[in-house]
Design an enzyme around this catalytic site. Structure first.
Site, PDB file in Angstrom:
ATOM      1  N   ASP A  68       0.804  -1.229   0.000  1.00 22.41           N
ATOM      2  CA  ASP A  68       0.000   0.000   0.000  1.00 22.41           C
ATOM      3  C   ASP A  68       0.839   1.282   0.000  1.00 22.41           C
ATOM      4  O   ASP A  68       0.352   2.345   0.362  1.00 22.41           O
ATOM      5  CB  ASP A  68      -0.979  -0.005   1.183  1.00 22.41           C
ATOM      6  CG  ASP A  68      -0.289  -0.177   2.528  1.00 22.41           C
ATOM      7  OD1 ASP A  68       0.916  -0.459   2.554  1.00 22.41           O
ATOM      8  OD2 ASP A  68      -0.975  -0.030   3.560  1.00 22.41           O
TER       9      ASP A  68
ATOM     10  N   GLU B 231       9.674  -3.153  13.416  1.00 16.94           N
ATOM     11  CA  GLU B 231      10.920  -2.667  12.804  1.00 16.94           C
ATOM     12  C   GLU B 231      12.023  -2.596  13.841  1.00 16.94           C
ATOM     13  O   GLU B 231      13.143  -3.068  13.629  1.00 16.94           O
ATOM     14  CB  GLU B 231      10.728  -1.263  12.200  1.00 16.94           C
ATOM     15  CG  GLU B 231       9.668  -1.155  11.116  1.00 16.94           C
ATOM     16  CD  GLU B 231       8.279  -0.836  11.655  1.00 16.94           C
ATOM     17  OE1 GLU B 231       8.029  -1.035  12.876  1.00 16.94           O
ATOM     18  OE2 GLU B 231       7.431  -0.400  10.849  1.00 16.94           O
TER      19      GLU B 231
END
Ligand SMILES: *[C@@H]1O[C@H](CO)[C@@H](O)[C@H](O)[C@H]1NC(C)=O
Length: 260
Positions: free
Chosen positions: A119, A202
């Site tokens: 996206d 992350e």
């Protein structure tokens, strides 16, 4: 695995391993079409498209076949215990599956790994930056949080900190689209996977790879350029049911099967 070189592709170019987690939803095919048609312009890549699903989506399979890109289409359903949680760490099973595959099958030790969600919007110049990563490279990502972006802070060519609207105790407050790591890094750290901790995927991954802030390579002209945006396709309401009595024998029925 044999390294297939497409016409016009240089074998000396480090391979980009692009890992894209995805799952079935109305926006899946439009999002993957946009990403695929970006990647069709990028040489020397291996695209790992990994679905959080029990079965491969045949529409995704057909799309991948049409691209001419070297790809692998795999499944990595979210584990059951994770599925039951209220806030889910989406894409973790997919990304870890991709990392595992690269550890077992890499052909290019100088290759670089990038997590490209479906996206986002990618400027082609980003892929040249990723390819030049030696260990860990970072760069700005646009359209994120109340700050409108997320980026390493760079002074005199060195990363000195991070500018991000949601730091939350993270050592590496960066977005998934904002970094690339070398294949050699993940080979050297066989336990360097992504944790199932929403918001800390992350940070956890980079910590597990034992990354030091001093070794981060600032890319995109010392992080002065934005080459990737967290566009996020608006979630659409489920489409109204097509009346099979009226449309069961015409094209509308065929179309309806493609959008659900
Ligand atoms: C980044 O900054 C350093 C230090 O100022 C400079 O030497 C280097 O050329 C810059 N790199 C780019 C790509 O702009």
């Amino acid at each position: 695995m044999t390294l297939v070189v497409n016409p016009g592709e240089s074998i000396s170019m480090p391979m980009l391993y692009i890992i894209t987690p995805t799952y079935k939803r109305q926006e899946q095919i439009p999002d993957l079409t946009r990403l695929a048609q970006t990647l069709m312009h990028v040489p020397s890549i291996m695209w790992l498209v990994i679905e959080d699903a029990e079965m491969l989506n045949p529409q995704v399979a057909a799309l991948l076949r049409r691209t001419g890109i070297k790809y692998l289409h795999m499944l990595a359903p979210m584990p059951k215990d994770q599925k039951m949680r209220k806030v889910k760490a989406r894409g973790v099973s997919n990304r870890n599956k991709g990392l595992q595959w690269i550890r077992e099958n890499f052909v290019d030790q100088n290759g670089v790994i990038y997590f490209a969600d479906d996206d986002n919007t990618y400027d082609l110049r980003l892929f040249d930056e990723i390819r030049s990563v030696k260990r860990v490279g970072m760069w700005p990502v646009g359209l994120l949080t109340s700050y409108g972006m997320s980026s390493p802070v760079v002074k005199n060519g060195r990363v000195t900190g991070f500018y991000d609207g949601w730091v939350a105790n993270r050592k590496f407050p960066v977005d998934m689209a904002g970094f690339g790591v070398s294949v050699s890094m993940i080979i050297k750290n066989p336990k360097g996977n992504m944790p199932y901790v929403p918001g800390y995927e992350e940070d956890g991954f980079l910590r597990n790879l034992n990354v030091k802030i001093t070794e981060i390579e600032p890319k995109a002209e010392n992080c002065t350029k934005i080459y990737v945006w967290h566009t996020q396709t608006k979630k659409n309401k489920a489409p109204a049911k097509v009346n099979a009595t009226i449309h069961g024998q015409d094209n509308i029925w065929t179309l309806y099967q493609q959008i659900i």
